[in-house]
Design a protein around this motif. Structure first.
Motif, PDB file in Angstrom:
ATOM      1  N   TYR A   1       0.829  -1.203   0.000  1.00  0.00           N
ATOM      2  CA  TYR A   1       0.000   0.000   0.000  1.00  0.00           C
ATOM      3  C   TYR A   1       0.867   1.259   0.000  1.00  0.00           C
ATOM      4  O   TYR A   1       0.694   2.156  -0.830  1.00  0.00           O
ATOM      5  CB  TYR A   1      -0.911  -0.028   1.224  1.00  0.00           C
ATOM      6  N   LEU A   2       1.821   1.338   0.926  1.00  0.00           N
ATOM      7  CA  LEU A   2       2.672   2.516   1.019  1.00  0.00           C
ATOM      8  C   LEU A   2       3.618   2.626  -0.171  1.00  0.00           C
ATOM      9  O   LEU A   2       3.873   3.725  -0.682  1.00  0.00           O
ATOM     10  CB  LEU A   2       3.472   2.504   2.315  1.00  0.00           C
ATOM     11  N   ASP A   3       4.122   1.495  -0.640  1.00  0.00           N
ATOM     12  CA  ASP A   3       5.046   1.536  -1.773  1.00  0.00           C
ATOM     13  C   ASP A   3       4.342   1.943  -3.065  1.00  0.00           C
ATOM     14  O   ASP A   3       4.964   2.499  -3.970  1.00  0.00           O
ATOM     15  CB  ASP A   3       5.741   0.187  -1.938  1.00  0.00           C
ATOM     16  N   TRP A   4       3.038   1.669  -3.159  1.00  0.00           N
ATOM     17  CA  TRP A   4       2.264   2.145  -4.325  1.00  0.00           C
ATOM     18  C   TRP A   4       2.366   3.661  -4.399  1.00  0.00           C
ATOM     19  O   TRP A   4       2.643   4.224  -5.458  1.00  0.00           O
ATOM     20  CB  TRP A   4       0.809   1.706  -4.188  1.00  0.00           C
ATOM     21  N   GLY A   5       2.138   4.326  -3.289  1.00  0.00           N
ATOM     22  CA  GLY A   5       2.194   5.775  -3.276  1.00  0.00           C
ATOM     23  C   GLY A   5       3.591   6.306  -3.485  1.00  0.00           C
ATOM     24  O   GLY A   5       3.799   7.280  -4.221  1.00  0.00           O
ATOM     25  N   ALA A   6       4.584   5.681  -2.853  1.00  0.00           N
ATOM     26  CA  ALA A   6       5.971   6.133  -2.999  1.00  0.00           C
ATOM     27  C   ALA A   6       6.443   5.995  -4.439  1.00  0.00           C
ATOM     28  O   ALA A   6       7.209   6.832  -4.930  1.00  0.00           O
ATOM     29  CB  ALA A   6       6.872   5.335  -2.059  1.00  0.00           C
ATOM     30  N   PHE A   7       5.991   4.953  -5.120  1.00  0.00           N
ATOM     31  CA  PHE A   7       6.357   4.736  -6.525  1.00  0.00           C
ATOM     32  C   PHE A   7       5.936   5.916  -7.390  1.00  0.00           C
ATOM     33  O   PHE A   7       6.693   6.388  -8.251  1.00  0.00           O
ATOM     34  CB  PHE A   7       5.708   3.446  -7.033  1.00  0.00           C
ATOM     35  N   TYR A   8       4.719   6.419  -7.170  1.00  0.00           N
ATOM     36  CA  TYR A   8       4.204   7.493  -8.014  1.00  0.00           C
ATOM     37  C   TYR A   8       4.685   8.881  -7.604  1.00  0.00           C
ATOM     38  O   TYR A   8       4.714   9.794  -8.432  1.00  0.00           O
ATOM     39  CB  TYR A   8       2.674   7.463  -8.014  1.00  0.00           C
ATOM     40  N   LEU A   9       5.071   9.040  -6.352  1.00  0.00           N
ATOM     41  CA  LEU A   9       5.425  10.376  -5.884  1.00  0.00           C
ATOM     42  C   LEU A   9       6.925  10.618  -5.763  1.00  0.00           C
ATOM     43  O   LEU A   9       7.350  11.716  -5.452  1.00  0.00           O
ATOM     44  CB  LEU A   9       4.748  10.651  -4.541  1.00  0.00           C
ATOM     45  N   SER A  10       7.733   9.591  -6.009  1.00  0.00           N
ATOM     46  CA  SER A  10       9.182   9.760  -5.960  1.00  0.00           C
ATOM     47  C   SER A  10       9.811   9.163  -7.207  1.00  0.00           C
ATOM     48  O   SER A  10       9.658   7.963  -7.477  1.00  0.00           O
ATOM     49  CB  SER A  10       9.768   9.085  -4.710  1.00  0.00           C
ATOM     50  N   ASN A  11      10.527   9.976  -7.953  1.00  0.00           N
ATOM     51  CA  ASN A  11      11.195   9.491  -9.159  1.00  0.00           C
ATOM     52  C   ASN A  11      12.313   8.515  -8.835  1.00  0.00           C
ATOM     53  O   ASN A  11      12.723   7.725  -9.688  1.00  0.00           O
ATOM     54  CB  ASN A  11      11.770  10.676  -9.953  1.00  0.00           C
ATOM     55  N   ASP A  12      12.816   8.560  -7.606  1.00  0.00           N
ATOM     56  CA  ASP A  12      13.933   7.708  -7.215  1.00  0.00           C
ATOM     57  C   ASP A  12      13.501   6.395  -6.583  1.00  0.00           C
ATOM     58  O   ASP A  12      14.321   5.497  -6.399  1.00  0.00           O
ATOM     59  CB  ASP A  12      14.820   8.448  -6.199  1.00  0.00           C
ATOM     60  N   PHE A  13      12.222   6.276  -6.221  1.00  0.00           N
ATOM     61  CA  PHE A  13      11.796   5.120  -5.427  1.00  0.00           C
ATOM     62  C   PHE A  13      12.114   3.792  -6.093  1.00  0.00           C
ATOM     63  O   PHE A  13      12.707   2.897  -5.471  1.00  0.00           O
ATOM     64  CB  PHE A  13      10.295   5.183  -5.126  1.00  0.00           C
ATOM     65  N   LEU A  14      11.714   3.603  -7.347  1.00  0.00           N
ATOM     66  CA  LEU A  14      11.874   2.304  -8.004  1.00  0.00           C
ATOM     67  C   LEU A  14      13.345   1.920  -8.096  1.00  0.00           C
ATOM     68  O   LEU A  14      13.709   0.761  -7.829  1.00  0.00           O
ATOM     69  CB  LEU A  14      11.238   2.324  -9.391  1.00  0.00           C
ATOM     70  N   ARG A  15      14.197   2.874  -8.457  1.00  0.00           N
ATOM     71  CA  ARG A  15      15.640   2.593  -8.553  1.00  0.00           C
ATOM     72  C   ARG A  15      16.197   2.179  -7.192  1.00  0.00           C
ATOM     73  O   ARG A  15      16.906   1.165  -7.098  1.00  0.00           O
ATOM     74  CB  ARG A  15      16.372   3.822  -9.069  1.00  0.00           C
ATOM     75  N   ILE A  16      15.866   2.927  -6.149  1.00  0.00           N
ATOM     76  CA  ILE A  16      16.381   2.621  -4.810  1.00  0.00           C
ATOM     77  C   ILE A  16      15.844   1.279  -4.320  1.00  0.00           C
ATOM     78  O   ILE A  16      16.579   0.467  -3.741  1.00  0.00           O
ATOM     79  CB  ILE A  16      15.994   3.739  -3.818  1.00  0.00           C
ATOM     80  N   TRP A  17      14.554   1.035  -4.549  1.00  0.00           N
ATOM     81  CA  TRP A  17      13.932  -0.222  -4.108  1.00  0.00           C
ATOM     82  C   TRP A  17      14.600  -1.415  -4.770  1.00  0.00           C
ATOM     83  O   TRP A  17      14.901  -2.424  -4.107  1.00  0.00           O
ATOM     84  CB  TRP A  17      12.444  -0.187  -4.430  1.00  0.00           C
ATOM     85  N   ARG A  18      14.859  -1.311  -6.074  1.00  0.00           N
ATOM     86  CA  ARG A  18      15.513  -2.415  -6.788  1.00  0.00           C
ATOM     87  C   ARG A  18      16.923  -2.657  -6.272  1.00  0.00           C
ATOM     88  O   ARG A  18      17.356  -3.802  -6.100  1.00  0.00           O
ATOM     89  CB  ARG A  18      15.540  -2.122  -8.290  1.00  0.00           C
TER      90      ARG A  18
END
Length: 361
Positions: A136-153
Motif C-alpha cells: 500500500y505505502l510503496d504504491w504511493g511512494a512509486f508514483y510520488l518519488s522518481n527515485d523510489f523504483l531505482r532505490i527499491w531495486r
C-alpha cells in the motif's frame, strides 16, 4: 487518467469485448455471479500493472479456446493526450507490451502511465497483514518519488546477496560489501517512505473521518528496525543471529504502518462493515493525494460494492468516490442495489452476461 476505449480478447470468459466507458464518473457493471464482471476489472488491472490480482498463472487467465489474450485501450493522459496501449500474453509465456505503437520492456512504464486502485474483499488484508500495508505505502511512494523504483531495486538486490552470504554461499568480504549496500540503500529507501507517509497521514485522517467518524485514531510508520539506533548498528548487533537464521531480520523490508483506535489495533475494534469503509478511505486518500500532487487521477476498480455495507455506508462511499472526479468501475450483481446511490453523477450502465458486455440505458 482514464480509459476512453477498452478492447478485450480471450481474457478468461471474455471472448471479445469492446467498451467506451465514461471518462469521469461511474461505469456500473452488473450481472450474475460468474458472468465476467470481475474478469473485466481484472483485465483493466492487468492492462495497468502487467499482472492479475486473482492469479499468477497466465494459463488460467487465457480463454480456454485460445492460446493468448489481448488487451488494448486508448488512455486519456494527464496531459490530455490520447495514448494507445496494449498487452498480449501467450500460453508459451511470451509477453508483449506496447505504448504509443512502441514496444516497452517493463511493466513499470505501464504502471506509471495508468495508476489503478483496487477495492475488493481482499482489501481487509490492509488491516491484517503487514505485507499488504507495505504494498500500500510503496504504491504511493512509486508514483510520488522518481527515485523510489531505482532505490527499491538496488535494496532488494543487496538484500538478496546479503542473505546468500549469511547462508555461507559468499565470502565474509562479500558479506561486508553487501551489508554496506543494504545500509546505504536502506537508509535512502526509508527516507523516501517517510517523506510519503508524512504527506499522506493528514489527508488519510481527514478522509477516514469524512466517511467513518472515529475518535482517537492513531497512525504511525515503523521503519523495520529499532529507530532509536542506526541501521548499521542493528545489522552489526544481530549478525550472529542473522547467520544462524540465514536471512536479514531487520531493515526496510520489514517496515510497517500501524493503525490503532483508542490504542487498540483497528482490526480488533472495528466491525466488518466499518473495516471495509476504513480500508476504502485509505485507498481513496492515496488516490486523492496522487491527484493533488501530480495531476494523475487513478482509475478506481470497485468489486462488489454492496457486499457487507448497509445503504448509508454505500451512499457515503459513492459520495466519497464521486468527489475524486475520476473514472470509476463498480460491479454489482443487481442493478437495483445501486439505485438511489448515484444521484446526478455522470455514469454508464453495462450488463454483463456469459462474457458478453452490453451498454444499457
Amino acid at each position: 487518467m482514464a480509459l476512453l476505449r477498452l478492447d478485450i480478447a480471450d481474457f478468461r470468459n471474455l471472448g471479445s469485448v469492446k467498451l467506451e466507458p465514461v471518462a469521469q464518473g461511474f461505469n456500473i457493471l452488473y450481472g450474475n455471479n460468474g458472468s465476467g464482471k470481475t474478469s473485466l476489472l481484472e483485465a483493466i488491472y492487468f492492462l495497468s500493472l502487467g499482472r492479475s490480482f486473482r492469479s499468477s498463472t497466465i494459463a488460467r487467465i487465457i480463454n480456454k479456446t485460445a492460446n493468448k489474450f489481448h488487451l488494448f485501450a486508448h488512455i486519456l493522459a494527464d496531459s490530455n493526450q490520447h495514448i494507445p496501449i496494449g498487452v498480449e500474453r501467450h500460453q508459451t509465456g511470451e509477453a508483449k507490451i506496447r505504448i504509443s505503437g512502441k514496444d516497452v520492456r517493463t511493466t513499470a512504464e505501464l504502471a506509471n502511465l495508468t495508476p489503478v486502485q483496487l477495492i475488493n474483499s481482499h482489501c481487509f488484508n490492509l488491516l491484517e497483514a503487514p505485507s499488504f500495508r507495505r504494498k500500500y505505502l510503496d504504491w504511493g511512494a512509486f508514483y510520488l518519488s522518481n527515485d523510489f523504483l531505482r532505490i527499491w531495486r538496488q535494496y532488494e538486490c543487496a538484500l538478496k546477496q546479503r542473505n546468500a552470504a549469511l547462508r555461507g554461499q559468499l565470502t565474509k568480504q562479500e558479506l561486508s560489501v553487501w551489508t554496506q549496500e543494504v545500509i546505504e540503500n536502506g537508509i535512502q529507501l526509508d527516507r523516501v517512505r517517510r517523506e510519503y507517509v508524512e504527506v499522506l497521514l493528514p489527508l488519510l485522517a481527514k478522509t477516514v473521518n469524512d466517511i467513518l467518524p472515529i475518535k482517537d485514531l492513531e497512525m504511525s510508520y515503523l521503519p523495520g528496525w529499532d529507530s532509536n539506533i542506526s541501521l548499521s548498528e542493528v545489522l552489526a548487533y544481530t549478525i550472529d543471529k542473522d547467520r544462524q537464521l540465514g536471512y536479514t531480520q531487520n531493515g526496510p523490508h520489514r517496515f510497517d504502518f500501524k493503525i490503532n483506535v483508542n490504542k487498540i489495533p483497528a482490526k480488533d475494534i472495528l466491525s466488518r462493515g466499518q473495516q471495509k469503509l476504513f480500508v476504502c478511505a485509505m485507498i481513496v486518500a492515496q488516490g486523492a493525494l496522487l491527484s493533488s500532487l501530480t495531476n494523475k487521477k487513478p482509475i478506481y476498480l470497485v468489486d462488489d460494492l454492496p457486499s457487507e455495507l448497509d445503504i448509508t455506508s454505500r451512499t457515503n462511499l459513492m459520495s466519497l468516490l464521486s468527489k475524486q472526479e475520476a473514472q470509476i468501475f463498480v460491479t454489482a450483481v443487481e442493478r437495483e442495489t445501486l439505485d438511489g446511490l448515484l444521484g446526478s453523477h455522470s455514469m454508464k450502465m453495462f450488463h454483463v452476461e456469459h462474457g458478453d458486455v452490453k451498454e444499457m440505458n
